[in-house]
Structure formats: C-alpha cells, structure tokens
Design an enzyme around this catalytic site. Structure first.
Site, mmCIF file in Angstrom:
data_model
loop_
_atom_site.group_PDB
_atom_site.id
_atom_site.type_symbol
_atom_site.label_atom_id
_atom_site.label_comp_id
_atom_site.label_asym_id
_atom_site.label_seq_id
_atom_site.Cartn_x
_atom_site.Cartn_y
_atom_site.Cartn_z
ATOM 1 N N ASP A 109 1.223 1.173 -6.416
ATOM 2 C CA ASP A 109 0.810 2.455 -7.274
ATOM 3 C C ASP A 109 0.363 2.747 -8.422
ATOM 4 O O ASP A 109 -0.435 3.833 -8.824
ATOM 5 C CB ASP A 109 2.813 2.983 -8.441
ATOM 6 C CG ASP A 109 3.517 1.551 -8.759
ATOM 7 O OD1 ASP A 109 2.421 0.878 -8.698
ATOM 8 O OD2 ASP A 109 4.291 2.351 -9.174
ATOM 9 N N SER A 110 -0.699 1.287 -8.486
ATOM 10 C CA SER A 110 -1.977 1.492 -9.077
ATOM 11 C C SER A 110 -2.681 2.418 -8.751
ATOM 12 O O SER A 110 -4.145 2.636 -9.200
ATOM 13 C CB SER A 110 -2.338 -0.057 -9.201
ATOM 14 O OG SER A 110 -2.516 -0.670 -7.705
ATOM 15 N N ASP B 59 4.101 0.823 -2.417
ATOM 16 C CA ASP B 59 5.234 1.472 -3.192
ATOM 17 C C ASP B 59 5.697 2.401 -3.957
ATOM 18 O O ASP B 59 5.658 3.821 -3.518
ATOM 19 C CB ASP B 59 4.967 1.664 -4.443
ATOM 20 C CG ASP B 59 3.947 0.106 -5.593
ATOM 21 O OD1 ASP B 59 4.858 -0.679 -5.342
ATOM 22 O OD2 ASP B 59 3.044 -0.232 -5.805
ATOM 23 N N LYS C 71 7.758 -1.137 -1.158
ATOM 24 C CA LYS C 71 7.835 -2.070 -3.116
ATOM 25 C C LYS C 71 8.742 -1.375 -3.744
ATOM 26 O O LYS C 71 8.449 -0.276 -4.523
ATOM 27 C CB LYS C 71 6.663 -3.116 -3.497
ATOM 28 C CG LYS C 71 6.954 -4.065 -4.671
ATOM 29 C CD LYS C 71 5.723 -4.569 -4.744
ATOM 30 C CE LYS C 71 4.868 -4.059 -5.491
ATOM 31 N NZ LYS C 71 4.877 -3.217 -6.178
ATOM 32 N N GLU D 256 10.307 -2.548 -8.250
ATOM 33 C CA GLU D 256 10.079 -2.812 -9.453
ATOM 34 C C GLU D 256 11.804 -2.897 -10.151
ATOM 35 O O GLU D 256 12.785 -2.353 -10.048
ATOM 36 C CB GLU D 256 9.298 -2.475 -10.943
ATOM 37 C CG GLU D 256 7.958 -2.085 -10.175
ATOM 38 C CD GLU D 256 6.326 -1.743 -11.364
ATOM 39 O OE1 GLU D 256 7.724 -1.668 -12.315
ATOM 40 O OE2 GLU D 256 6.062 -1.425 -10.928
ATOM 41 N N GLU E 75 5.067 -10.493 -11.752
ATOM 42 C CA GLU E 75 3.868 -10.550 -12.258
ATOM 43 C C GLU E 75 3.524 -11.000 -13.787
ATOM 44 O O GLU E 75 4.283 -10.812 -14.345
ATOM 45 C CB GLU E 75 3.319 -8.228 -12.430
ATOM 46 C CG GLU E 75 1.956 -8.255 -13.052
ATOM 47 C CD GLU E 75 1.912 -6.402 -12.936
ATOM 48 O OE1 GLU E 75 2.712 -6.265 -11.510
ATOM 49 O OE2 GLU E 75 0.261 -6.377 -12.711
HETATM 50 O O1 KIV Z 1 0.491 -1.076 -8.148
HETATM 51 C C1 KIV Z 1 -0.224 -2.351 -7.205
HETATM 52 O O2 KIV Z 1 -0.854 -2.428 -7.998
HETATM 53 C C2 KIV Z 1 1.548 -3.385 -7.852
HETATM 54 C C3 KIV Z 1 0.535 -5.017 -7.681
HETATM 55 C C4 KIV Z 1 -0.140 -5.295 -9.110
HETATM 56 C C5 KIV Z 1 0.994 -6.122 -7.165
HETATM 57 O O3 KIV Z 1 2.038 -3.275 -7.501
#
Ligand code: KIV
Length: 262
Positions: free
Chosen positions: A42-43, A81, A110, A112, A179
């Site tokens: 999600d970055s 994500d 993934k 959180e 992280e």
């Molecule tokens: O979204 C992302 O880039 C991440 C990584 C930092 C693991 O979750």
C-alpha cells in the site's frame, strides 16, 4: 515460490528476498530475477501517487496495481496489501477485500496488526487465503504514532510485539513482516516463530528482507532512511538519460535516419 517454499526456506535457513512492486514494467523485470516474492504494497499510495501516507491506498488503487503487477510477474509469488481499515470492519468486509485482491492476481494478502481483527485473520486463513502479518511499525497507524518511529524499544512494547507475532502464527499466518524494530527483538521473534519473518529496518537476523523497490533503486535521492541501502544511483542515472534525450532532440540528433521510416 509459494507458502510451502516460504516454510522450507526457514527450515533450510535460506534467506528470502522480497521487493515491493506496483506496475507491469518493473514486475516484468522482477520476474526475470531470483527475487523470491513481490509485495504490491500500500506504499503505492506514497511511491506512485505522491500521497502523504498509506492511509490513502483504497481497494480500487490496490486492485489496479495488483492487476498490473500480476500481468508482468510471471510465476513470482505476488502478495497484496489489505488497505487501511479494510480488515477492521468485520469478517465479511475482510473477505470481500481479499477476494478482490486475489481476483486481481494476488496469491496472498498482507495486513497490519492482530488485536481487534483476529476473527478476520482466522477466517481468511481458514478460507484458503495465505495471510502475511505486519508488526512493529505499522504505517497505517502513522497518525496514532505521531510519525514514523522505531517500535518495540521498551521491554513492554517488545513483549507485546513478540506476543502478537506468536498470535499471528497461531491464527495461521504463513509469514510476518517486522518493520523498524530493534535487531535484537527481531532476532527473538525470528527464533520464537516457526513461520518466516521478513524484515525491513529490523536487522540481519530475520528470515528474509524486503525493501521498497524505488528506494533500493535510489530513485529519490533525498529519501534516505537508515535502513535503506541504495543498490543503484537511480535518480542520477534516470535524470542523465532524460537530459541526454532532451539535448539530442534540441540538437536535431534524435531521431537519426536509422530511427526514421523511409
Ligand atoms: O507497503 C509496503 O511497502 C510495505 C513494506 C514496507 C513491507 O508494507
């Protein structure tokens, strides 16, 4: 590569290498490397859309990037994500989100944290959806932290992260991203878990590492967190190419006769 290979890598003490990716072009490049897996993080909201945090990555954005990556990723294992709050609104909302991401081409999701959404994690794993956890600094909670800060520095918070990691494993997660936590804590979690830990800013003793692709390619010269190693001076090289193109056009040197149709 899949969840079984993730488990095997840990048992064989082979380090896993992961990178984020958000588009077809880079996915194609990654597909031709030995990188173990791709995270459509999600970055994307920050790296690709210039937003201030990952909170701005909604399901449409994640679906769009996951589709593009999946088209280029070949047989790479693609993890996507779960967007901000999408797994906090109950089991049905979490399943719907995961369904969208899997239909877009992800093979795993993934998410959180653990507390408050154990039910969603358990239902996802029981539904045949591989779940990767994400502990330590959880970027979707940046506003609650008041900034991006190393987590787990006190005995209490360290024990909390260790407990959450164990809980994730119990709930059926196949792996967990750690992280920005102290290296000693990451080592403790890695030893305590049967599933692989994937570190970012968590020292060398995790079972694998992940970085944001654009960060490790050095595409933003001003962005230099302590844990990022730039494996390329990308910003400088790309700018040189752009300037060369501009100069060639100005000078009438591009296109040449060979680059033109008769
Ligand atoms: O979204 C992302 O880039 C991440 C990584 C930092 C693991 O979750």
């Amino acid at each position: 590569m899949g969840v079984r290979e993730f488990a095997r890598a840990k048992s064989e003490r082979r380090k896993l290498s992961l990178l984020t990716c958000y588009d077809y072009t880079f996915a194609r490049l990654l597909a031709g490397t030995a990188i173990d897996a791709i995270l459509v993080g999600d970055s994307a909201a920050m790296v690709m859309h210039g937003r201030a945090s990952t909170v701005h990555a909604g399901i449409e954005m994640m679906r769009w990037h996951t589709e593009a990556v999946a088209r280029g990723a070949g047989d790479k294992f693609v993890i996507a994500d779960m967007p901000f709050l999408s797994f906090r609104k109950g089991v049905t909302a979490a399943l719907d989100t995961a369904q969208t991401l899997m239909a877009a081409g992800a093979q795993a999701v993934k998410l959180e944290g653990v507390e408050g959404h154990e039910d969603a994690i358990e239902r996802l794993t029981q539904s045949g959806i591989p779940v990767m956890g994400h502990l330590g600094l959880q970027p979707q909670s940046v506003h609650a932290y008041g900034g991006y800060r190393v987590q787990g520095r006190t005995e209490e918070t360290a024990q909390d992260i260790l407990g959450q990691a164990k809980r994730l494993e119990q709930l059926g997660a196949f792996s967990v991203v750690l992280e920005c936590i102290p290296a000693a804590l990451a080592r403790e979690v890695t030893v305590a878990l049967g599933i692989p830990t994937i570190g970012i800013g968590a020292g060398a003793d995790c079972d694998g590492q992940i970085l944001v692709l654009q960060d490790m390619l050095g595409l933003n010269a001003e962005f230099q967190p302590k844990f990022v190693r730039k494996f390329l001076n990308g910003e400088c090289l790309v700018k040189q190419a752009l300037e060369s193109y501009g100069q060639a056009v100005s000078a009438g040197a591009f296109p040449s006769a060979e680059e033109s149709f008769e």
